[in-house]
Design a protein around this motif. Structure first.
Motif, mmCIF file in Angstrom:
data_model
loop_
_atom_site.group_PDB
_atom_site.id
_atom_site.type_symbol
_atom_site.label_atom_id
_atom_site.label_comp_id
_atom_site.label_asym_id
_atom_site.label_seq_id
_atom_site.Cartn_x
_atom_site.Cartn_y
_atom_site.Cartn_z
ATOM 1 N N UNK A 248 -14.704 -14.247 11.435
ATOM 2 C CA UNK A 248 -14.206 -12.921 11.040
ATOM 3 C C UNK A 248 -15.172 -12.272 10.192
ATOM 4 N N UNK A 249 -15.264 -10.952 10.303
ATOM 5 C CA UNK A 249 -16.269 -10.011 9.391
ATOM 6 C C UNK A 249 -15.365 -9.325 8.498
ATOM 7 N N UNK A 250 -15.771 -8.253 7.787
ATOM 8 C CA UNK A 250 -14.924 -7.549 6.802
ATOM 9 C C UNK A 250 -14.620 -8.271 5.539
ATOM 10 N N UNK A 251 -15.461 -8.377 4.627
ATOM 11 C CA UNK A 251 -15.047 -9.192 3.582
ATOM 12 C C UNK A 251 -14.059 -8.749 2.827
ATOM 13 N N UNK A 252 -13.983 -7.297 2.366
ATOM 14 C CA UNK A 252 -12.956 -6.854 1.508
ATOM 15 C C UNK A 252 -12.951 -5.400 2.020
ATOM 16 N N UNK A 253 -11.996 -4.907 1.201
ATOM 17 C CA UNK A 253 -11.501 -3.290 1.646
ATOM 18 C C UNK A 253 -11.592 -2.280 0.536
ATOM 19 N N UNK A 254 -12.000 -1.140 0.696
ATOM 20 C CA UNK A 254 -12.218 -0.128 -0.573
ATOM 21 C C UNK A 254 -10.886 0.355 -0.993
ATOM 22 N N UNK A 255 -9.932 0.430 -0.214
ATOM 23 C CA UNK A 255 -8.768 1.265 -0.572
ATOM 24 C C UNK A 255 -8.827 2.665 -0.322
ATOM 25 N N UNK A 256 -7.704 3.365 -0.737
ATOM 26 C CA UNK A 256 -7.488 4.877 -0.348
ATOM 27 C C UNK A 256 -7.140 5.253 -1.657
ATOM 28 N N UNK A 257 -7.880 6.604 -1.957
ATOM 29 C CA UNK A 257 -7.327 7.136 -3.347
ATOM 30 C C UNK A 257 -6.064 8.087 -3.030
ATOM 31 N N UNK A 258 -5.302 8.252 -3.916
ATOM 32 C CA UNK A 258 -4.064 8.983 -4.025
ATOM 33 C C UNK A 258 -4.524 10.455 -3.230
ATOM 34 N N UNK A 259 -3.593 10.580 -2.107
ATOM 35 C CA UNK A 259 -3.960 11.957 -1.555
ATOM 36 C C UNK A 259 -4.806 11.797 -0.084
ATOM 37 N N UNK A 260 -5.441 10.958 -0.098
ATOM 38 C CA UNK A 260 -6.308 10.782 0.991
ATOM 39 C C UNK A 260 -5.552 9.922 2.244
ATOM 40 N N UNK A 261 -5.801 10.344 3.521
ATOM 41 C CA UNK A 261 -5.089 9.798 4.615
ATOM 42 C C UNK A 261 -5.130 8.153 4.628
ATOM 43 N N UNK A 262 -4.096 7.811 4.920
ATOM 44 C CA UNK A 262 -4.071 6.244 4.956
ATOM 45 C C UNK A 262 -3.933 5.590 6.409
ATOM 46 N N UNK A 263 -4.789 5.003 6.939
ATOM 47 C CA UNK A 263 -4.835 4.414 8.336
ATOM 48 C C UNK A 263 -3.694 3.590 8.410
ATOM 49 N N UNK A 264 -3.237 3.435 9.948
ATOM 50 C CA UNK A 264 -2.469 2.426 10.242
ATOM 51 C C UNK A 264 -2.995 0.991 10.132
ATOM 52 N N UNK A 265 -2.470 0.180 10.527
ATOM 53 C CA UNK A 265 -3.151 -1.295 10.503
ATOM 54 C C UNK A 265 -3.942 -1.456 11.788
ATOM 55 N N UNK A 266 -3.671 -0.818 13.009
ATOM 56 C CA UNK A 266 -4.493 -0.938 14.209
ATOM 57 C C UNK A 266 -5.730 -0.134 13.918
ATOM 58 N N UNK A 267 -5.688 1.013 13.387
ATOM 59 C CA UNK A 267 -6.807 1.753 12.775
ATOM 60 C C UNK A 267 -7.776 0.946 12.146
ATOM 61 N N UNK A 268 -7.092 0.314 11.165
ATOM 62 C CA UNK A 268 -8.067 -0.705 10.275
ATOM 63 C C UNK A 268 -8.549 -1.691 10.836
ATOM 64 N N UNK A 269 -7.928 -2.522 11.982
ATOM 65 C CA UNK A 269 -8.600 -3.253 12.858
ATOM 66 C C UNK A 269 -9.580 -2.938 13.862
ATOM 67 N N UNK A 270 -9.457 -1.646 14.274
ATOM 68 C CA UNK A 270 -10.678 -1.126 15.138
ATOM 69 C C UNK A 270 -11.528 -0.195 14.348
ATOM 70 N N UNK A 271 -11.523 0.013 12.998
ATOM 71 C CA UNK A 271 -12.365 0.598 12.247
ATOM 72 C C UNK A 271 -12.466 2.255 12.455
ATOM 73 N N UNK A 272 -11.183 2.774 13.099
ATOM 74 C CA UNK A 272 -10.951 4.231 13.631
ATOM 75 C C UNK A 272 -10.755 4.947 12.462
ATOM 76 N N UNK A 273 -11.234 6.362 12.154
ATOM 77 C CA UNK A 273 -10.514 7.252 11.295
ATOM 78 C C UNK A 273 -9.232 7.218 11.246
ATOM 79 N N UNK B 115 -14.821 -1.932 11.881
ATOM 80 C CA UNK B 115 -13.932 -2.930 12.855
ATOM 81 C C UNK B 115 -13.866 -4.347 12.720
ATOM 82 N N UNK B 116 -12.609 -4.886 12.735
ATOM 83 C CA UNK B 116 -12.608 -6.301 12.486
ATOM 84 C C UNK B 116 -12.948 -7.202 13.802
#
Length: 509
Positions: free
Chosen positions: A177-202, A208-209
């Motif tokens: 699998x790809x995607x070594x690590x994650x950037x995280x999201x600053x306070x106040x930024x929209x946070x994606x769902x797990x499915x959005x993370x898996x598909x690399x969607x806004x 995308x994983x």
């Protein structure tokens, strides 16, 4: 993007480095030594004092004075506001201490109950949970992962056609699998769902994983793979991940100060350390949020993580563990691809095994380390991007005091400096695609590369062209040049070799 590190990274040497005097004076005045309610016996107090005063880099210059330093001085040097330590000896928690402040601006004192983001140590705890579900018959280690997924499937491609992805491969980082690590999201930024993370969607800020190598044919660290594990676990159990992990691991191990919740309750936020960048500046909002919970979202304390080490040690010794059986613990600690078992780095040490994991999110660095056969271990957590270097120095001090087989100090003989040669090597370089500088200052030579440390690292001559650095076994071999212009150099770190070439001068205007 932040990944894992097997052991803590480079500690820079003194010399060219200059600390901000205002920040240092505040930190030194506010270093706090906090202890559990019951103070350790005098003999243990003495051991704690020796650890606190015995910090050192792993590589030192032979004959150089002042090789040992205090936690307070090294925290100031590295701009680390807070560090918390839990020490295991003889199969029990021997002591816990916290030092410094949780927020360089607010001056909240750190205590052993202060919370830190654990980063990739989350993977160890998540692996424990997944393996417990295997023992409960709710997941399979070796059945195809897609058979155990419903709302989302790993997209098939030419790699998965050769061999399917399995839970064992995902936990071992050998699923391709790809995607070594994650950037995280600053306070106040929209946070994606797990499915959005898996598909690399806004609004996801990671790709995308996907499977990018044949599963089972090599080792490739993948936080993305652990996000697939997260989905497997929640779909099988029908419960949110924080609630599930509370039932599987945190509750049974009495980890009362730990949670995978993305939003901390207000009373927990008061005890939470703020993240700090490499300049000692607090992150806006205090910290980033990681919806990739299994890979990076755990909030915890060293004392709680010490319970993890103790339970693994107990189960590996043949006694019943609170989370896994002895047989499954042995499976977890058995190397697959790479130096990794299932959720832990593992290494054969004498008659036993060392097991470890490090963690890094924006503004936090941590390390968990234990031995199966000696009943020893330690957890160190910091609230700074510079924390890895400090952690490594603490491990050296702990190892010296408690007779560990690793993290020993190596003395190297340095030749007298040659300012003329130093001036010839100085210049701008490109190292692993990133800018680097070799700086000559008087009779000293430094390497500046953010691949290893923000601050310049002093180079000590072993020959006319070969130099070593302190803190870890890194060497630089310069190519001899004519006419006084910089040539290329090789940087060797462990089994890896990096080639640095002279940087092109910017075009004239």
């Amino acid at each position: 993007m932040l990944g894992t590190y097997r052991k803590a990274l480079e500690t820079p040497s003194a010399g060219l480095l200059r600390l901000r005097s205002s920040g240092v004076s505040v930190l030194l005045m506010l270093v706090v030594i906090s202890a559990p309610a019951q103070e350790p016996a005098p003999a243990i107090q003495s051991r704690i004092a020796r650890v606190e005063q015995g910090l050192s880099s792993r590589v030192v210059v032979k004959g150089a004075p002042g090789q040992k330093a205090s936690i307070a001085s090294r925290m100031a040097f590295h701009d680390v506001p807070a560090v918390s330590i839990a020490l295991i000896n003889d199969g029990q928690l021997e002591w816990a201490r916290a030092y410094g402040v949780l927020d360089a601006a607010g001056q909240r004192a750190a205590t052993p109950a202060s919370l830190f983001q654990a980063g990739s140590i989350s993977k160890t705890i998540s692996a424990l949970g997944a393996l417990r579900m295997v023992e409960q018959g709710k997941l399979s280690l070796d059945a195809p992962a897609n058979v155990q997924l419903s709302s989302w499937k790993i997209p098939d491609n030419r790699f998965t056609q050769q061999r399917p992805v399995t839970l064992r491969g995902l936990l071992n980082h050998s699923a391709g699998m790809n995607v070594h690590g994650f950037y995280g999201y600053a306070q106040g930024q929209p946070v994606p769902s797990l499915l959005q993370v898996l598909d690399g969607l806004p609004p996801a800020n990671s790709e995308a994983v996907r499977v990018e190598a044949t599963p089972g044919t090599g080792w490739r660290y993948s936080g993305g793979g652990y996000s697939v594990v997260q989905l497997m676990m929640t779909e099988s159990a029908g419960r949110p991940f924080p609630e599930l992990m509370q039932a599987l691991v945190l509750g049974p191990l009495d980890m009362k100060d730990s949670t995978f919740a993305l939003t901390l309750p207000p009373t927990w936020q008061e005890r939470a350390a703020s993240a700090h960048d490499s300049n000692g500046t607090p992150l806006a909002g205090g910290w980033h949020v990681y919806p990739q919970s299994a890979a990076a979202a755990l909030w915890t304390t060293p004392t709680d993580l010490a319970n993890v080490i103790l339970d693994i040690q107990q189960a590996q010794s043949g006694k019943p563990g609170k989370v896994l059986s002895s047989a499954m613990t042995s499976t977890m600690l058995r190397r697959g691809q790479g130096e990794y078992g299932l959720g832990l780095y593992v290494e054969q040490i004498g008659d036993g095994t060392s097991f470890s994991h490090s963690g890094g999110t924006d503004g936090f660095r941590s390390q968990l380390y234990g031995y199966t056969h000696t009943g020893q271990g330690v957890v160190v957590m910091t609230n700074s991007d510079n924390g890895a270097a400090l952690i490594d120095e603490i491990l050296v001090s702990v190892a010296a005091e408690y007779g560990w087989p690793e993290f020993q100090i190596t003395e190297k003989l340095a030749l007298a400096p040659d300012p003329v040669a130093n001036a010839m090597f100085a210049g701008n370089y490109t190292l692993a695609g990133k800018p680097a500088q070799v700086i000559a200052e008087g009779d000293r030579l430094y390497l500046q590369s953010e691949l290893f440390a923000k601050r310049p690292m002093q180079l000590f001559a072993e020959s006319k062209t070969r130099f070593f650095m302190t803190a870890q076994d890194m060497t630089v071999e310069f190519q001899q040049t004519a006419g006084g212009t910089p040539g290329s150099f090789l940087l060797k770190r462990g089994s890896s070799t990096y080639v640095a070439t002279p940087a092109r001068e910017p075009p004239s205007r």
